[in-house]
Write a protein that holds these residues in place. Sequence first.
Motif, PDB file in Angstrom:
ATOM      1  N   THR A 244     -54.976 -16.853 -54.658  1.00 35.19           N
ATOM      2  CA  THR A 244     -54.177 -18.070 -54.936  1.00 35.19           C
ATOM      3  C   THR A 244     -53.748 -18.833 -53.678  1.00 35.19           C
ATOM      4  O   THR A 244     -53.105 -19.869 -53.796  1.00 35.19           O
ATOM      5  CB  THR A 244     -52.891 -17.723 -55.733  1.00 35.19           C
TER       6      THR A 244
ATOM      7  N   CYS B 288     -42.054 -19.283 -54.338  1.00 36.94           N
ATOM      8  CA  CYS B 288     -43.249 -19.734 -55.077  1.00 36.94           C
ATOM      9  C   CYS B 288     -42.901 -19.924 -56.553  1.00 36.94           C
ATOM     10  O   CYS B 288     -42.132 -19.160 -57.150  1.00 36.94           O
ATOM     11  CB  CYS B 288     -44.391 -18.747 -54.914  1.00 36.94           C
TER      12      CYS B 288
ATOM     13  N   ALA C 197     -50.965 -25.323 -55.217  1.00 40.76           N
ATOM     14  CA  ALA C 197     -51.293 -24.086 -54.488  1.00 40.76           C
ATOM     15  C   ALA C 197     -50.026 -23.301 -54.113  1.00 40.76           C
ATOM     16  O   ALA C 197     -50.131 -22.162 -53.653  1.00 40.76           O
ATOM     17  CB  ALA C 197     -52.088 -24.420 -53.233  1.00 40.76           C
TER      18      ALA C 197
ATOM     19  N   ASN D  15     -48.712 -19.643 -56.853  1.00 40.18           N
ATOM     20  CA  ASN D  15     -49.313 -18.323 -57.159  1.00 40.18           C
ATOM     21  C   ASN D  15     -49.937 -18.318 -58.551  1.00 40.18           C
ATOM     22  O   ASN D  15     -50.013 -17.284 -59.212  1.00 40.18           O
ATOM     23  CB  ASN D  15     -48.294 -17.167 -57.112  1.00 40.18           C
ATOM     24  N   LEU D  16     -50.395 -19.477 -59.010  1.00 41.46           N
ATOM     25  CA  LEU D  16     -51.007 -19.556 -60.338  1.00 41.46           C
ATOM     26  C   LEU D  16     -52.402 -20.174 -60.297  1.00 41.46           C
ATOM     27  O   LEU D  16     -53.178 -20.030 -61.229  1.00 41.46           O
ATOM     28  CB  LEU D  16     -50.140 -20.419 -61.281  1.00 41.46           C
ATOM     29  N   MET D  17     -52.717 -20.851 -59.203  1.00 44.28           N
ATOM     30  CA  MET D  17     -53.982 -21.592 -59.136  1.00 44.28           C
ATOM     31  C   MET D  17     -55.001 -20.826 -58.301  1.00 44.28           C
ATOM     32  O   MET D  17     -54.655 -20.273 -57.257  1.00 44.28           O
ATOM     33  CB  MET D  17     -53.717 -22.972 -58.508  1.00 44.28           C
ATOM     34  N   ASP D  18     -56.237 -20.827 -58.762  1.00 40.14           N
ATOM     35  CA  ASP D  18     -57.310 -20.221 -57.990  1.00 40.14           C
ATOM     36  C   ASP D  18     -57.616 -21.158 -56.815  1.00 40.14           C
ATOM     37  O   ASP D  18     -57.976 -22.319 -57.032  1.00 40.14           O
ATOM     38  CB  ASP D  18     -58.538 -20.056 -58.893  1.00 40.14           C
ATOM     39  N   ILE D  19     -57.478 -20.643 -55.601  1.00 40.76           N
ATOM     40  CA  ILE D  19     -57.591 -21.527 -54.440  1.00 40.76           C
ATOM     41  C   ILE D  19     -59.031 -22.005 -54.243  1.00 40.76           C
ATOM     42  O   ILE D  19     -59.263 -23.058 -53.659  1.00 40.76           O
ATOM     43  CB  ILE D  19     -57.001 -20.848 -53.168  1.00 40.76           C
TER      44      ILE D  19
ATOM     45  N   ARG E 211     -55.386 -19.728 -62.971  1.00 46.67           N
ATOM     46  CA  ARG E 211     -56.015 -18.407 -63.210  1.00 46.67           C
ATOM     47  C   ARG E 211     -55.332 -17.756 -64.408  1.00 46.67           C
ATOM     48  O   ARG E 211     -54.106 -17.596 -64.419  1.00 46.67           O
ATOM     49  CB  ARG E 211     -55.812 -17.499 -61.991  1.00 46.67           C
TER      50      ARG E 211
ATOM     51  N   ALA F 185     -53.215 -14.674 -63.449  1.00 47.71           N
ATOM     52  CA  ALA F 185     -51.946 -15.011 -62.786  1.00 47.71           C
ATOM     53  C   ALA F 185     -50.949 -15.569 -63.805  1.00 47.71           C
ATOM     54  O   ALA F 185     -49.748 -15.251 -63.766  1.00 47.71           O
ATOM     55  CB  ALA F 185     -52.194 -16.019 -61.675  1.00 47.71           C
TER      56      ALA F 185
END
Length: 565
Positions: free
Chosen positions: A168, A176, A222, A225-229, A235, A238
């Motif tokens: 993430t 976050c 970003a 802690n929830l988005m696929d970087i 995600r 997540a």
Amino acid sequence: MAGAQHCRLPDGSLFLGFDCSTQSLKATVLDAGLTAVAYDSVHFDSDLPHYATRGGVRRDPADPARVVSPALMWAEALELLLHRLRPRLDYARVAAVSGSAQQHGSVYWKEGAAAALASLDPAKSLAPQLAGALATPESPVWMDSSTTAQCREVEAALGGALELARLTGCRAHERCTGPQIRKMYQTRRRVYDSTERISLVSSFMASLLIGGYACIDETDGAGMNLMDIATRDLRRDALEATAPNLQDKIGKLAPAHAAAGTLSPYFVQRFQFTTNCIVVQWSGDNPNSLAGLTLSDPGDLAISLGTSDTVFGITDFPEPSLDGNILPNPVDPNTYMVMLCYKNGSLTREDVRNHYAEGSWDVFNKHLEKTPPLNEGKLGYYYKEPEILPPLPAGFHRYGFDNSASGSLDEMVEHNIDQFDPPSEVRAIIEGQFLSMRGHAESCGLPVPPKRIIATGGASSNQIILKIMASIFGCPVYTVQRPDSASLGAALRAAHGWLCNRQGRFLPVTCLHSGRLDKTSLSVKLAAPFGGSEKDIDLLKKYTLLVKKRLEIEQKLVERCRTAT
Ligand code: XUL
């Protein structure tokens, strides 16, 4: 190549950029030649005293780690700022609006809020019409550090801190948004359940402007802690590790250069904007600063000295680390920004000024001038607030060295000191902050020494501080014309988003100022050269040693704190 014709902004058009930071809301307006033509601000504590904030936030006396701000205050500030700018600004000429906001903070919209947003009455003030639209009036903000338990739970569910950073963009930090949402779900279930949508501060402000829910942009996204970087999608793992039914509450994400919508009838009628004025996605303050500082070379390092101090640069190949945060570049979807964030920034410098420099920046500067570089071996760690980097509780720690001139790390033996003389305290906080930035920047792959530093934020107007920065990093330091690079960046992004929207495709932001950056309000100027004389190089070597020592002591403090809890 983007032809010059495609890159032209219409003559007479204006681009409005906001920055909703911790302590204030600011606005910068750029014309079609990218010259700043207007600026104004609203200071939350003094302009909106009825919200009873200090430094823009409220602390819970029963739990000082809990730090919140009233979301309606940001809405009221937006309206007040538009009133303030009105005598100097023909809103009918504004082609696009965008914005910047403190990162991570979350706003909880109650069921039915979308309808309230879409039917605002332009004859009435904004904030009172939204009073019933929030599931909770208080939004946890980036300064909140009350979610340690939730951070560990999210990290454990996703395979550990480093794995979460790989997936993430950063480990779970207390600020976050994901861990913050988890805490809301665990401790205030009723609020969570009655929430129809969760906005970041950035997408909250954009939602006000378009009169409907604006997407969270991929850059500010970003910090959750929830988005696929890598893919920039939410995600599933997540989301599930955070709270149930979260996907719908977060909604879709959008690139930072996309249009969120057009300005709502409320603002069009109340302030006489045109109906085709677009609102470009708002994003976080650090990404907006990156845009406003026109960072484009991986050798550039930006240092922002504000309520939080941040250090950031651009990279093509981000390396996940426990120290840094990785975010998509808001003006270039192909690259990333790497960022370090310190909670103890300007408020802690002010605290040291108040205690050791008679509350005066002049005295503070005199102290800096009369103390020698390296501070005769005095090293200080000043955490008025619980720190993020390194994760340490509030407290001040001071050390002296028995053998500081020896040139060897092993021979430098530190001993505790209760207090330094006032001038040394002042030098110790400034040198200490820069030594820490240099050490941590290096460990998460940022360029050290950089080719150049571009400094911004309130303290970047202090020449003496910039000189110390140049000596410690071993490179020249530049500044921009105005210290508020975030609202400037937001105005530039408004122009960039307008252009991409008009062309129906992504265009590089550089096409807006290609070959004429020096003639715009985005130009930089040398503020503190790095001499490169034998004396400068010798000093740099000593600072290099001190950086290592500082990180070594920092590690010991972290270990000590871990075993104590
Ligand atoms: C960055 C961060 C802070 C806020 C300050 O991660 O938390 O820099 O954005 O506004």
